[in-house]
Design a protein around this motif. Structure first.
Motif, PDB file in Angstrom:
ATOM      1  N   THR A 164       0.844  -1.277  -0.030  1.00  0.00           N
ATOM      2  CA  THR A 164       0.048  -0.086   0.070  1.00  0.00           C
ATOM      3  C   THR A 164       0.893   1.210   0.077  1.00  0.00           C
ATOM      4  O   THR A 164       2.088   1.476   0.360  1.00  0.00           O
ATOM      5  CB  THR A 164      -0.875  -0.028   1.295  1.00  0.00           C
ATOM      6  OG1 THR A 164      -0.094   0.182   2.266  1.00  0.00           O
ATOM      7  CG2 THR A 164      -1.768  -1.261   1.222  1.00  0.00           C
ATOM      8  N   THR A 165       0.212   2.433  -0.520  1.00  0.00           N
ATOM      9  CA  THR A 165       1.061   3.666  -0.530  1.00  0.00           C
ATOM     10  C   THR A 165       1.393   4.040   0.996  1.00  0.00           C
ATOM     11  O   THR A 165       2.322   4.617   1.247  1.00  0.00           O
ATOM     12  CB  THR A 165       0.034   4.571  -0.974  1.00  0.00           C
ATOM     13  OG1 THR A 165      -0.171   4.201  -2.532  1.00  0.00           O
ATOM     14  CG2 THR A 165       0.732   6.079  -1.084  1.00  0.00           C
ATOM     15  N   LYS A 166       0.368   3.810   1.937  1.00  0.00           N
ATOM     16  CA  LYS A 166       0.691   4.000   3.358  1.00  0.00           C
ATOM     17  C   LYS A 166       1.841   3.505   3.705  1.00  0.00           C
ATOM     18  O   LYS A 166       2.770   4.070   4.407  1.00  0.00           O
ATOM     19  CB  LYS A 166      -0.590   3.835   4.332  1.00  0.00           C
ATOM     20  CG  LYS A 166      -0.392   4.110   5.360  1.00  0.00           C
ATOM     21  CD  LYS A 166      -1.776   3.703   6.438  1.00  0.00           C
ATOM     22  CE  LYS A 166      -1.717   4.242   7.771  1.00  0.00           C
ATOM     23  NZ  LYS A 166      -2.951   3.753   8.467  1.00  0.00           N
ATOM     24  N   TRP A 199       4.991   4.900   2.080  1.00  0.00           N
ATOM     25  CA  TRP A 199       5.136   6.024   2.778  1.00  0.00           C
ATOM     26  C   TRP A 199       5.870   6.179   4.112  1.00  0.00           C
ATOM     27  O   TRP A 199       6.940   6.804   4.080  1.00  0.00           O
ATOM     28  CB  TRP A 199       3.843   7.015   2.890  1.00  0.00           C
ATOM     29  CG  TRP A 199       4.185   8.362   2.934  1.00  0.00           C
ATOM     30  CD1 TRP A 199       4.261   9.094   4.275  1.00  0.00           C
ATOM     31  CD2 TRP A 199       4.652   9.555   1.938  1.00  0.00           C
ATOM     32  NE1 TRP A 199       4.557  10.483   4.206  1.00  0.00           N
ATOM     33  CE2 TRP A 199       4.786  10.577   2.641  1.00  0.00           C
ATOM     34  CE3 TRP A 199       4.998   9.305   0.749  1.00  0.00           C
ATOM     35  CZ2 TRP A 199       5.373  11.757   2.290  1.00  0.00           C
ATOM     36  CZ3 TRP A 199       5.312  10.569   0.289  1.00  0.00           C
ATOM     37  CH2 TRP A 199       5.559  11.812   0.719  1.00  0.00           C
ATOM     38  N   LYS A 200       5.407   5.118   4.873  1.00  0.00           N
ATOM     39  CA  LYS A 200       6.084   4.986   6.122  1.00  0.00           C
ATOM     40  C   LYS A 200       7.424   4.401   6.114  1.00  0.00           C
ATOM     41  O   LYS A 200       8.422   4.680   6.849  1.00  0.00           O
ATOM     42  CB  LYS A 200       5.391   3.754   6.995  1.00  0.00           C
ATOM     43  CG  LYS A 200       5.589   3.762   8.183  1.00  0.00           C
ATOM     44  CD  LYS A 200       4.931   2.701   9.004  1.00  0.00           C
ATOM     45  CE  LYS A 200       5.297   2.406  10.346  1.00  0.00           C
ATOM     46  NZ  LYS A 200       4.622   1.389  11.125  1.00  0.00           N
ATOM     47  N   LYS A 207       6.775  11.423  -3.401  1.00  0.00           N
ATOM     48  CA  LYS A 207       5.398  11.494  -3.824  1.00  0.00           C
ATOM     49  C   LYS A 207       5.300  11.254  -5.505  1.00  0.00           C
ATOM     50  O   LYS A 207       4.573  10.571  -5.905  1.00  0.00           O
ATOM     51  CB  LYS A 207       4.556  12.947  -3.405  1.00  0.00           C
ATOM     52  CG  LYS A 207       3.307  12.837  -3.548  1.00  0.00           C
ATOM     53  CD  LYS A 207       2.633  13.912  -2.992  1.00  0.00           C
ATOM     54  CE  LYS A 207       1.146  14.384  -3.185  1.00  0.00           C
ATOM     55  NZ  LYS A 207       0.686  15.398  -2.554  1.00  0.00           N
TER      56      LYS A 207
END
Length: 68
Positions: free
Chosen positions: A38-40, A43-44, A56
């Protein structure tokens, strides 16, 4: 000028920079995109040496089916 590169070496220098840049982007994708679903999560686990804005942009690019 920042760098004084003899004309005879310019082609080699630019090709080398291009290869190194491509390899770097490949490692970024391998280490910070592909392992996460996932993008989440991506990103983490983003790299510290890449700005939020640039990461991004990369996430959006790598997610695009046209880029694959």
């Amino acid at each position: 000028k920042r760098w004084a590169v003899p004309n005879e070496a310019k082609k080699w220098v630019l090709q080398t920079i291009g290869v190194l840049w491509r390899n770097y982007k490949g490692r970024l994708k391998r280490d910070h995109y592909t392992p996460y679903e996932t993008t989440k999560m991506r990103w983490k686990n983003r790299p510290e040496d890449v700005s939020d804005e640039d990461f991004k942009f990369l996430l959006k690019k790598w997610k695009d089916p046209k880029y694959k």
